[in-house]
Design an enzyme around this catalytic site. Structure first.
Site, PDB file in Angstrom:
ATOM      1  N   TYR A 318       0.823  -1.232   0.000  1.00 21.15           N
ATOM      2  CA  TYR A 318       0.000   0.000   0.000  1.00 21.15           C
ATOM      3  C   TYR A 318       0.845   1.265   0.000  1.00 21.15           C
ATOM      4  O   TYR A 318       0.338   2.329   0.351  1.00 21.15           O
ATOM      5  CB  TYR A 318      -0.896   0.049   1.250  1.00 21.15           C
ATOM      6  CG  TYR A 318      -1.579  -1.231   1.640  1.00 21.15           C
ATOM      7  CD1 TYR A 318      -2.645  -1.727   0.886  1.00 21.15           C
ATOM      8  CD2 TYR A 318      -1.194  -1.935   2.775  1.00 21.15           C
ATOM      9  CE1 TYR A 318      -3.290  -2.898   1.263  1.00 21.15           C
ATOM     10  CE2 TYR A 318      -1.832  -3.100   3.151  1.00 21.15           C
ATOM     11  CZ  TYR A 318      -2.876  -3.575   2.386  1.00 21.15           C
ATOM     12  OH  TYR A 318      -3.509  -4.729   2.766  1.00 21.15           O
ATOM     13  N   CYS A 346      14.232 -10.961  -2.696  1.00 19.50           N
ATOM     14  CA  CYS A 346      14.690 -10.657  -4.050  1.00 19.50           C
ATOM     15  C   CYS A 346      13.619  -9.940  -4.867  1.00 19.50           C
ATOM     16  O   CYS A 346      13.156 -10.457  -5.883  1.00 19.50           O
ATOM     17  CB  CYS A 346      15.127 -11.944  -4.731  1.00 19.50           C
ATOM     18  SG  CYS A 346      16.309 -12.819  -3.709  1.00 19.50           S
TER      19      CYS A 346
HETATM   20  N1  LLP Z   1     -14.845  -4.560   9.635  1.00 20.54           N
HETATM   21  C1  LLP Z   1     -14.760  -4.974   8.361  1.00 20.54           C
HETATM   22  C2  LLP Z   1     -15.943  -5.537   7.715  1.00 20.54           C
HETATM   23  C3  LLP Z   1     -13.538  -4.867   7.663  1.00 20.54           C
HETATM   24  O1  LLP Z   1     -13.458  -5.268   6.414  1.00 20.54           O
HETATM   25  C4  LLP Z   1     -12.406  -4.320   8.332  1.00 20.54           C
HETATM   26  C5  LLP Z   1     -11.115  -4.209   7.652  1.00 20.54           C
HETATM   27  C6  LLP Z   1     -12.558  -3.904   9.667  1.00 20.54           C
HETATM   28  C7  LLP Z   1     -13.792  -4.032  10.287  1.00 20.54           C
HETATM   29  C8  LLP Z   1     -11.411  -3.314  10.456  1.00 20.54           C
HETATM   30  O2  LLP Z   1     -10.973  -2.139   9.880  1.00 20.54           O
HETATM   31  P1  LLP Z   1      -9.905  -1.214  10.644  1.00 20.54           P
HETATM   32  O3  LLP Z   1     -10.583  -0.662  11.869  1.00 20.54           O
HETATM   33  O4  LLP Z   1      -8.741  -2.038  10.979  1.00 20.54           O
HETATM   34  O5  LLP Z   1      -9.595  -0.157   9.651  1.00 20.54           O
HETATM   35  N2  LLP Z   1      -4.462  -4.758   5.334  1.00 20.54           N
HETATM   36  C9  LLP Z   1      -4.854  -3.365   5.234  1.00 20.54           C
HETATM   37  C10 LLP Z   1      -6.174  -3.092   5.917  1.00 20.54           C
HETATM   38  C11 LLP Z   1      -7.300  -3.971   5.451  1.00 20.54           C
HETATM   39  C12 LLP Z   1      -8.606  -3.712   6.154  1.00 20.54           C
HETATM   40  C13 LLP Z   1      -9.637  -4.705   5.765  1.00 20.54           C
HETATM   41  N3  LLP Z   1     -10.883  -4.609   6.449  1.00 20.54           N
HETATM   42  C14 LLP Z   1      -3.735  -2.490   5.770  1.00 20.54           C
HETATM   43  O6  LLP Z   1      -2.701  -3.021   6.175  1.00 20.54           O
HETATM   44  O7  LLP Z   1      -3.847  -1.273   5.776  1.00 20.54           O
END
Ligand code: LLP
Length: 423
Positions: A318, A346
């Protein structure tokens, strides 16, 4: 706010020197602070209560599914938002009661739905009509009525990175806004299902309040439409998404967020469910790594560290920014020179920072990538046959390894060569 700070020239996690953990555990490793986890959870929950909301905080396990982390939050009263059978099992194992668990996700299999129904969880957030039919069959066959929310897609731009925005109509998530009433009506007619409310999640790492307000307003409008049609809407699941500062951003505070919920939805008499992930764990974790070499390239200096994109993929995936702290506090007035901090994998994408001004670093020095508690270890892989990075939890002057570094035999334990290849 977190509990990683310098004392006596050394970076500590609460009362424990990072250098001591590194000597014991080896590098790289993730290190989490219990005090930071507790503080974030408490501040968030208090903000909701102070805004007068009847709210349940369901930690989004995807951000950090480590059993000890989840248990820390469970002991403070957190529920869980899970997106797979594995996460549901982890939430239960960590001590979160089924009646505080919601199950989200666009592609829950029949097997997963069966498992969730059998466990009697609080709610399944259904994202499509085919899923609705599958769940209806499964629950009816067991003779139960499964409480559900329908996840709607409010078509609101969260203003965040394209790969983590979920609430636009071209995204795969939820039921199209314009068809929501129709799908609710279908759901009402199905056996095995009890429509309790509306779910909505527009994206992650939001740094402005306006997209939340726009989504909540749409939810409010939908409540009015559905109630006018006789639906007893009594739960609103507002997802997660509140951002954290990685690089000087100023996301809305938990208090601002809670006020926005209260202002748009507070008078509807609904139980509010929120699913924060990053907010609770992001700042509570660092990734500690050791400098392997410092290489002078043709146009720049490369600080090559022993962590890589398989351990923390966010910069590669990202273009995410993570702060970098030398574990030995730099001398006051130490010069800052721009360097590229890279891992050994790599791929050019295995770069944590480009032209980052850092104090001088040498072979063997320890550094910490900050704000790595969310989507760090959770997204780690064994790419390049590198072992999954271990995790350490600190509490006060104590620490424990909460996921051990696998050895080579662990890593290949599930693989075998077919008989025809011979011994
Ligand atoms: N609820 C649902 C339905 C979600 O899809 C997500 C995150 C959350 C809650 C929690 O969201 P948060 O509060 O953490 O923003 N891997 C990415 C983030 C992916 C988020 C996916 N869904 C990153 O490293 O930024």
């Amino acid at each position: 706010m977190n509990h990683f700070h310098y004392r006596g020239g050394q970076l500590l996690a609460e009362g424990v020197a990072i250098d001591d953990i590194a000597r014991h555990v080896g590098t790289p490793f993730y290190c989490y602070s219990t005090a930071t986890l507790a503080r974030h959870f408490t501040v968030f929950q208090d903000a909701l209560a102070q805004a007068g909301l009847d709210a349940t905080v369901c930690f989004a396990l995807k951000a950090n599914p480590n059993l000890a982390v989840v248990r820390t939050l469970a002991q403070l009263g957190a529920g869980a938002d899970v997106v797979s059978e594995g996460e549901l099992r982890r939430a239960l194992r960590a001590g979160i009661p089924p009646e505080r668990i919601v199950f989200s996700g666009v592609g829950k299999t029949r097997h997963e739905l069966e498992f969730a129904v059998a466990k009697g969880i609080f709610q399944i957030n259904v994202e499509s009509e085919p899923e609705l039919r599958a769940l209806s069959e499964i629950a009816a066959a067991r003779g139960v009525r499964m409480p559900i929310a329908l996840r709607v897609n409010p078509d609101v731009d969260a203003g965040t990175h394209a790969k983590i925005t979920t609430g636009k109509k071209e995204n795969k998530f939820g039921i199209e806004w314009t068809r929501a009433h129709e799908v609710f009506t279908r759901a009402r007619a199905l056996p095995g299902i009890e429509v309790m409310g509306i779910a909505c999640h527009i994206g992650s790492q939001l740094t402005e309040i306006e997209p939340f307000q726009a989504a909540f307003q749409r939810v409010r409008d939908l409540v009015a439409i559905l109630r006018a049609d006789g639906f007893n809407i009594r739960r609103l699941d507002l997802g997660g998404g509140l951002g954290v500062p990685y690089d000087g951003e100023t996301p809305p505070s938990p208090a601002d967020y809670a006020k926005a919920i209260a202002a748009t939805l507070g008078d509807l008499g609904c139980r509010i469910i929120v699913e924060p992930g990053r907010l609770l764990v992001g700042n509570a974790g660092i990734l500690v790594s050791r400098v392997v070499y410092v290489k002078e390239g043709a146009t720049r200096t490369f600080v090559i560290v022993d962590a890589a994109m398989n351990d923390l993929i966010r910069p590669a995936m990202y273009e995410a920014h993570h702060g970098i702290l030398p574990v030995t506090e730099p001398a006051a007035g130490a010069p800052l020179l721009p360097v590229d901090v890279v891992g050994p994998v790599c791929e050019t994408g295995d770069t944590f920072a480009r032209q980052r001004p850092l104090p001088p670093l040498s072979e063997g020095d320890l550094i910490a990538f900050t704000t790595a508690g969310a989507y760090g270890a959770a997204m780690a892989s064994m790419y390049n046959a590198r072992p999954l990075v271990p995790e350490v939890l600190v509490k006060g002057d104590d620490y424990a390894i909460v996921r051990a570094r696998p050895d080579f035999e662990d890593m290949i334990a599930l693989e075998s060569t077919p008989d025809w290849m011979g011994g």
